[in-house]
Design a protein around this motif. Structure first.
Motif, PDB file in Angstrom:
ATOM      1  N   SER A 169       4.232   1.086  -9.263  1.00 25.35           N
ATOM      2  CA  SER A 169       2.945   1.466  -8.674  1.00 25.35           C
ATOM      3  C   SER A 169       1.845   0.522  -9.153  1.00 25.35           C
ATOM      4  CB  SER A 169       2.600   2.920  -8.990  1.00 25.35           C
ATOM      5  OG  SER A 169       2.332   3.103 -10.354  1.00 25.35           O
ATOM      6  N   GLY A 170       1.903   0.125 -10.411  1.00 25.63           N
ATOM      7  CA  GLY A 170       0.920  -0.819 -10.930  1.00 25.63           C
ATOM      8  C   GLY A 170       1.032  -2.189 -10.271  1.00 25.63           C
ATOM      9  N   MET A 189       5.035   5.357  -5.197  1.00 26.92           N
ATOM     10  CA  MET A 189       5.419   5.234  -6.599  1.00 26.92           C
ATOM     11  C   MET A 189       4.350   5.829  -7.527  1.00 26.92           C
ATOM     12  SD  MET A 189       8.380   4.200  -6.539  1.00 26.92           S
ATOM     13  CE  MET A 189       9.175   3.206  -7.755  1.00 26.92           C
ATOM     14  N   GLY A 190       3.088   5.799  -7.099  1.00 25.23           N
ATOM     15  CA  GLY A 190       2.041   6.448  -7.881  1.00 25.23           C
ATOM     16  C   GLY A 190       2.237   7.955  -7.949  1.00 25.23           C
ATOM     17  N   MET A 191       2.640   8.555  -6.825  1.00 28.16           N
ATOM     18  CA  MET A 191       2.927  10.001  -6.824  1.00 28.16           C
ATOM     19  C   MET A 191       4.137  10.313  -7.695  1.00 28.16           C
ATOM     20  SD  MET A 191       1.980  11.328  -2.970  1.00 28.16           S
ATOM     21  CE  MET A 191       3.449  10.690  -2.255  1.00 28.16           C
ATOM     22  N   ARG A 192       5.149   9.438  -7.651  1.00 30.36           N
ATOM     23  CA  ARG A 192       6.323   9.649  -8.507  1.00 30.36           C
ATOM     24  C   ARG A 192       5.957   9.530  -9.979  1.00 30.36           C
ATOM     25  NH1 ARG A 192      11.422   6.289  -7.137  1.00 30.36           N
ATOM     26  NH2 ARG A 192      12.122   7.476  -8.935  1.00 30.36           N
ATOM     27  N   GLY A 227       0.813  -1.215   0.000  1.00 26.94           N
ATOM     28  CA  GLY A 227       0.000   0.000   0.000  1.00 26.94           C
ATOM     29  C   GLY A 227       0.846   1.264   0.000  1.00 26.94           C
ATOM     30  N   VAL A 228       1.842   1.306   0.864  1.00 30.06           N
ATOM     31  CA  VAL A 228       2.733   2.476   0.915  1.00 30.06           C
ATOM     32  C   VAL A 228       3.492   2.616  -0.398  1.00 30.06           C
ATOM     33  CG1 VAL A 228       4.813   3.388   2.024  1.00 30.06           C
ATOM     34  CG2 VAL A 228       2.966   2.504   3.426  1.00 30.06           C
ATOM     35  N   ARG A 270       6.823   9.066 -16.251  1.00 33.95           N
ATOM     36  CA  ARG A 270       7.646   8.005 -16.837  1.00 33.95           C
ATOM     37  C   ARG A 270       7.159   6.637 -16.347  1.00 33.95           C
ATOM     38  NH1 ARG A 270      13.614   9.130 -15.832  1.00 33.95           N
ATOM     39  NH2 ARG A 270      13.831   7.596 -17.491  1.00 33.95           N
ATOM     40  N   LEU A 271       6.996   5.739 -17.291  1.00 27.69           N
ATOM     41  CA  LEU A 271       6.496   4.412 -16.969  1.00 27.69           C
ATOM     42  C   LEU A 271       7.517   3.588 -16.183  1.00 27.69           C
ATOM     43  CD1 LEU A 271       4.067   2.565 -17.366  1.00 27.69           C
ATOM     44  CD2 LEU A 271       5.169   1.722 -19.434  1.00 27.69           C
TER      45      LEU A 271
END
Length: 102
Positions: A86-87, A69-72, A63-64, A78-79
């Protein structure tokens, strides 16, 4: 006692990603984060292997990591590596929640 191969694979991917960030860019922070979150995820996978309802550590780590990583990913667009991690982390969160529901 069924071994949580998906959880251990996820933990290895996190640790490997941290190592690759260190190897390519020299980022010690990436190495430390990869080792810490990879270790937490491996410990969580061990707990899930012993008791499938014990998802606390795995859920916290994934979760963290999905939020960070979603915010990044949102910031950089950049994928690689933020979007993929994050995915993967979000998929792991959904998997753990489905595991606890069953």
């Amino acid at each position: 006692m069924a071994i949580d191969w998906i959880g251990f694979s996820y933990a290895a991917a996190i640790a490997l990603g941290g190592f690759m960030g260190y190897k390519k860019k020299g980022s010690v922070m990436s190495l430390m984060a990869g080792l810490v979150f990879g270790g937490l995820s491996a410990y969580g996978a061990f707990n899930v292997s012993r008791d499938p309802s014990d998802i606390k550590v795995s859920l916290l780590a994934s979760g963290v990591l999905s939020v960070v990583m979603g915010m990044r990913y949102k910031k950089s667009g950049r994928l690689m590596p933020a979007g993929i991690m994050s995915g993967l982390s979000l998929l792991m969160v959904f998997r753990l929640l489905l595991l606890i529901m069953m």
